[in-house]
Design an enzyme around this catalytic site. Structure first.
Site, PDB file in Angstrom:
ATOM      1  N   CYS A   1       0.834  -1.205   0.000  1.00  0.00           N
ATOM      2  CA  CYS A   1       0.000   0.000   0.000  1.00  0.00           C
ATOM      3  C   CYS A   1       0.868   1.255   0.000  1.00  0.00           C
ATOM      4  O   CYS A   1       0.581   2.222  -0.720  1.00  0.00           O
ATOM      5  CB  CYS A   1      -0.936  -0.002   1.196  1.00  0.00           C
ATOM      6  SG  CYS A   1      -2.024  -1.443   1.255  1.00  0.00           S
ATOM      7  N   ASP A   2       1.918   1.246   0.802  1.00  0.00           N
ATOM      8  CA  ASP A   2       2.863   2.364   0.787  1.00  0.00           C
ATOM      9  C   ASP A   2       3.501   2.508  -0.595  1.00  0.00           C
ATOM     10  O   ASP A   2       3.646   3.625  -1.107  1.00  0.00           O
ATOM     11  CB  ASP A   2       3.961   2.133   1.833  1.00  0.00           C
ATOM     12  CG  ASP A   2       3.472   2.319   3.250  1.00  0.00           C
ATOM     13  OD1 ASP A   2       3.189   3.465   3.626  1.00  0.00           O
ATOM     14  OD2 ASP A   2       3.395   1.333   3.977  1.00  0.00           O
TER      15      ASP A   2
END
Length: 293
Positions: A165-166
């Protein structure tokens, strides 16, 4: 590597993964990147010590940058940051929601002072909505976006093995910054970019969403198999090892049947003639493949 961004100054008040990903890719392209860290340093420095005493994530994401430690609660350090930002082409930040505004560096204010400036803020859930003031972490967003619901196998859900996600947010922001630089080259005016971990990963989740919303197909946790492509995955061999392959189209399927399975006629079997048919008869197909291997 081509230095297409040579002459571009990037100032980034950053930590962890998403914002360092953006500035790191800009540095790779030749931009001068000044990474602003808190006095104790980016906490990603402490994720592990496996790369000659440094954190693997930190080494990966921060090559090619300059770094300065500033205490942004101290007026003299805020003045240093202000002087750097006044000369910057791109200003990136991923502090806690609202923190950069309270420090006096709200993106709207900065761009009013310097219309050519491109500002990029990365948050957990975006600038609007009921979650805008909340922090987010990769594991939470993997679950909230539905990614963990389709990752794993019949035994249960699983987290993707890296901070996806990052990284997705960093990739999305990087693309937007490059587009903004092209736009500024045409108009002379910068812009603000807002990217969130949740929205970046939610975009990646469009395929299972569309399959469910329009086709009524509930995504399954398939391990190394693909939920909508067959054959696809790891197949056990007679020597106890496994072979991994994926068939992407009908041409590959016909070649696989003829050259690997030694059964060219299988490609025209009604159960396996199309990908949708193969998925519907996956168990039968896997049994035929496993018998060969």
């Amino acid at each position: 590597m081509q230095r297409d961004l040579e002459g571009i100054l990037v100032v980034s008040v950053e930590q962890a993964v998403a914002a360092p990903y953006v500035s790191g890719r800009l540095a790779d392209a030749g931009a001068r990147v000044i990474k602003v860290e808190r006095p104790e340093g980016d906490f990603a420095r402490g994720y592990d010590s496996l790369v000659h005493g440094e954190s693997a994530y930190f080494v990966w994401l921060n090559r090619g940058k300059e770094s300065v430690c500033l205490d942004l609660k101290a007026p003299e350090d805020l003045a240093v940051l202000a002087r750097m930002v006044a000369q910057a082409d791109v200003f990136i930040q991923n502090l806690a929601p609202g923190a950069i505004d309270r420090l006096g560096f709200a993106p709207d204010k900065l761009r009013a002072e310097n219309p050519r400036l491109i500002t990029c803020s990365i948050s957990g859930y975006g600038d609007e909505g009921p979650y805008r003031d909340l922090k987010a972490y990769d594991l939470l967003v993997q679950a909230e976006s539905g990614l963990s619901a389709i990752t794993g196998n019949a035994a249960g859900s699983a987290r993707v093995g890296v901070s996806v996600c990052d990284i997705a947010a960093g990739m999305t922001a990087h693309q937007a910054v490059l587009q903004a630089l092209i736009g500024r080259g045409r108009t002379g005016v910068g812009r603000h970019i807002s990217v969130s971990l949740y929205h970046a990963l939610a975009d990646w989740m469009n395929v299972p969403y569309l399959q469910f919303a329009y086709g009524g197909k509930t995504p399954e946790r398939s391990g190394l198999n693909h939920p909508t492509i067959a054959p696809y995955g790891a197949y056990s061999c007679g020597d106890g090892k496994a072979v991994l392959f994926s068939i992407q189209n009908e041409r590959e399927w016909a070649l696989f049947c003829a050259d690997v399975l030694g059964a060219g006629d299988l490609a025209q079997d009604p159960r396996f003639r199309t990908n949708s048919a193969r998925v519907a008869h996956r168990a039968e197909l896997d049994a035929l493949i496993n018998a060969v291997f």
